[in-house]
Design an enzyme around this catalytic site. Structure first.
Site, PDB file in Angstrom:
ATOM      1  N   LYS A   1      -0.328  -5.316   1.560  1.00  6.37           N
ATOM      2  CA  LYS A   1      -0.473  -4.031   0.881  1.00  6.37           C
ATOM      3  C   LYS A   1      -1.873  -3.478   1.103  1.00  6.37           C
ATOM      4  O   LYS A   1      -2.859  -4.221   1.065  1.00  6.37           O
ATOM      5  CB  LYS A   1      -0.207  -4.216  -0.620  1.00  6.37           C
ATOM      6  CG  LYS A   1      -0.257  -2.924  -1.441  1.00  6.37           C
ATOM      7  CD  LYS A   1       0.034  -3.205  -2.907  1.00  6.37           C
ATOM      8  CE  LYS A   1      -0.032  -1.955  -3.752  1.00  6.37           C
ATOM      9  NZ  LYS A   1       0.236  -2.231  -5.194  1.00  6.37           N
TER      10      LYS A   1
ATOM     11  N   SER B   1       3.863   0.254  -7.395  1.00  6.07           N
ATOM     12  CA  SER B   1       3.129   0.880  -6.311  1.00  6.07           C
ATOM     13  C   SER B   1       3.242   0.129  -4.978  1.00  6.07           C
ATOM     14  O   SER B   1       2.828   0.643  -3.938  1.00  6.07           O
ATOM     15  CB  SER B   1       1.637   0.953  -6.697  1.00  6.07           C
ATOM     16  OG  SER B   1       1.100  -0.355  -6.897  1.00  6.07           O
TER      17      SER B   1
ATOM     18  N   SER C   1       4.288  -3.495 -10.518  1.00  3.79           N
ATOM     19  CA  SER C   1       4.249  -2.941  -9.167  1.00  3.79           C
ATOM     20  C   SER C   1       4.732  -3.876  -8.070  1.00  3.79           C
ATOM     21  O   SER C   1       4.808  -3.475  -6.911  1.00  3.79           O
ATOM     22  CB  SER C   1       2.830  -2.467  -8.837  1.00  3.79           C
ATOM     23  OG  SER C   1       2.499  -1.335  -9.596  1.00  3.79           O
TER      24      SER C   1
END
Length: 484
Positions: free
Chosen positions: A84, A159, A183
């Site tokens: 990420k 996210s 997330s």
């Protein structure tokens, strides 16, 4: 591509390493094929922001050299994975999904990244995410939304939507995400993969760009429980670079996956099932019934402070975000808006650089930390947080694990909730309590709706009992629970 490489999109870690041992392919061949496949598929989902081809091929070459020399190449030898874009990667751009950092190239690796490469992992690239990890749909990225590979007109969750989408799409075997209020678990649920939020402190946060420091976790995505467990095994453990990382020993998670969960006490908190209706609730309850058939003892429990969790979370998280994001001022890391005075430069840089959701949370956080409101909001929220954690501690004296839905609904359509912040915040209603309490929790697939949308079941256990969580999830997977 031939042999095992034909099934690149469904390879597990064991299959990758089995293929390497059998010389069906080399790590370099696999890395090249994985990069080609990921780059070809990425326009469909926008899961990756950039690829790290040179780094991936160099890591793969090291694995091949070790295997040729008869050496141990590591627990993740040759495994293609994704990171990420809020986790620092040396000499590979890290943007946090923000225009402010579109040219930022870190000079060092996050501890989790360093441990992955020490274990032979091959990092393909960086995945898209909500700006500074603020969002529940991956629509807040400055580089465009991520599309759910299961249904391209729907969100992947946020996210960490890019990492979840990459694993679901098959463009990475496993991936790293970060979780502050759900997330990892919510995107895992929406994309139909496994997502794990470890105990706070289990994984070093060194090199994780901070959103809310007391809530942030790094954790793995995988298509199987075993793959997620193996990745966590590699990145977990004390790190001298992070004072909040725990000294607790890291057990052998894979050794715990023996399939026997008979007698495990599973709690169902009534507050988590009151708002879940329709197919989501039905699929989670079907999962609970499968656990009962496996020999688990299922009982209803009470977590009375749950109703305060949303308000508590958004006070604490926004307050910490306001403090953490103050560093992005145009002076050090970020792009700089041309201005005649220093104050104008601050204002112009932050005004043009931050997206709407970041600005909203900064303003909320600044408000609750301001004079006259600190005691009324922030201090009170911290007291409520302690009560929520106490609720879980009491519950775990009676049960071994807690099972709940991950989200009240499956993946929603792109644009459906973006203009309604409160509705978007409620997406995390079942996941934020685990982060507030700092306990390990995970999402495992428990079936699909009639429209073919995945639904996740959440499993929570006491502090540092990831082994018990994995054991229950693995037994559920092996019994066919992932297919519902």
């Amino acid at each position: 591509m031939t042999g095992k490489l034909d099934s690149l999109a469904s390879l597990t870690i064991d299959q990758v390493q089995g293929g390497l041992r059998a010389k069906q392919f080399s790590a370099t061949e696999l890395a090249r094929a994985a990069l080609d496949f990921a780059e070809a598929e990425n326009p469909k989902t926008n899961a990756y922001l950039q690829f790290a081809s040179e780094r991936a091929l160099a890591a793969a070459a090291k694995v091949d050299a070790k295997l040729a020399a008869g050496e141990d190449a590591g627990a993740l030898a040759g495994v293609p994975l994704a990171i990420k874009d809020v986790i620092l990667t040396r000499n590979v751009r890290t943007t946090c999904g923000s225009r402010l950092l579109e040219r930022y190239v870190p000079p060092y690796d996050a501890t989790a990244v360093a441990r992955i490469e020490q274990a032979g992992g091959v990092i393909l690239g960086k995945t898209n995410c909500d700006e500074f990890a603020m969002g529940s749909s991956n629509e807040n990225s400055a580089y465009g939304p991520v599309r759910n590979p299961v249904a391209l007109d729907r969100v992947p969750g946020g996210s960490s939507g890019g990492s979840a989408a990459a694993v679901a799409q098959g463009t990475a075997v496993v991936a790293l995400g970060s979780d502050t209020g759900g997330s990892i678990r919510q995107p895992a649920s929406f994309c139909g993969v496994v997502g794990v939020t470890p105990t706070y402190g289990r994984v070093s946060r060194y090199g994780l760009v901070a959103f809310a420091s007391s809530l942030d976790h790094i954790g793995p995505f995988g298509r199987t429980v075993a793959d997620a467990a193996r990745l966590l095994q590699v990145i977990a453990g004390r790190d001298e670079m992070d004072s909040t990382s725990a000294f607790a020993p890291v057990p052998d998670y894979l050794a715990q996956l023996e399939g026997n969960v008979r007698g495990v006490k599973v709690g169902l908190p009534r507050q988590y099932f009151e708002g879940a209706t329709g197919e989501t609730a039905d699929l989670v309850m079907r999962g609970v019934e499968l656990l009962r058939k496996l020999g688990c003892e299922v009982r209803e429990i009470d977590l009375a402070t749950t109703k305060y969790a949303i308000a508590c979370y958004y006070i604490i998280a926004t307050a910490e975000a306001s403090s953490n994001l103050a560093r992005y001022d145009g002076v050090r890391y970020t792009l700089r808006a041309p201005s005649e005075t220093l104050s104008d430069m601050y204002r112009s840089t932050r005004g043009a650089g931050f997206g709407a959701e970041c600005k909203r949370r900064i303003m909320l956080g600044t408000y609750v930390l301001s004079a006259g409101y600190y005691d009324a909001y922030y201090l009170k929220a911290q007291k409520v947080r302690a009560l929520i954690a106490e609720d879980f501690q009491k519950a775990f004296t009676a049960v071994d694990a807690i099972v709940t839905p991950v989200s009240p609904f499956p993946a929603f359509k792109l644009g459906e909730k973006i203009d309604d912040p409160m509705e978007m915040y409620l997406s995390d209603i079942y996941t934020i309590t685990g982060d507030l309490a700092g306990i390990p929790c995970m999402s495992v697939p428990c079936g699909k709706t009639a429209a073919g949308l995945p639904v996740g079941m959440q499993i929570l256990t006491k502090h540092f009992d990831e082994s018990g969580m994995f054991r229950l999830a693995d037994a559920f997977e092996k019994a066919g629970g992932f297919s519902g």
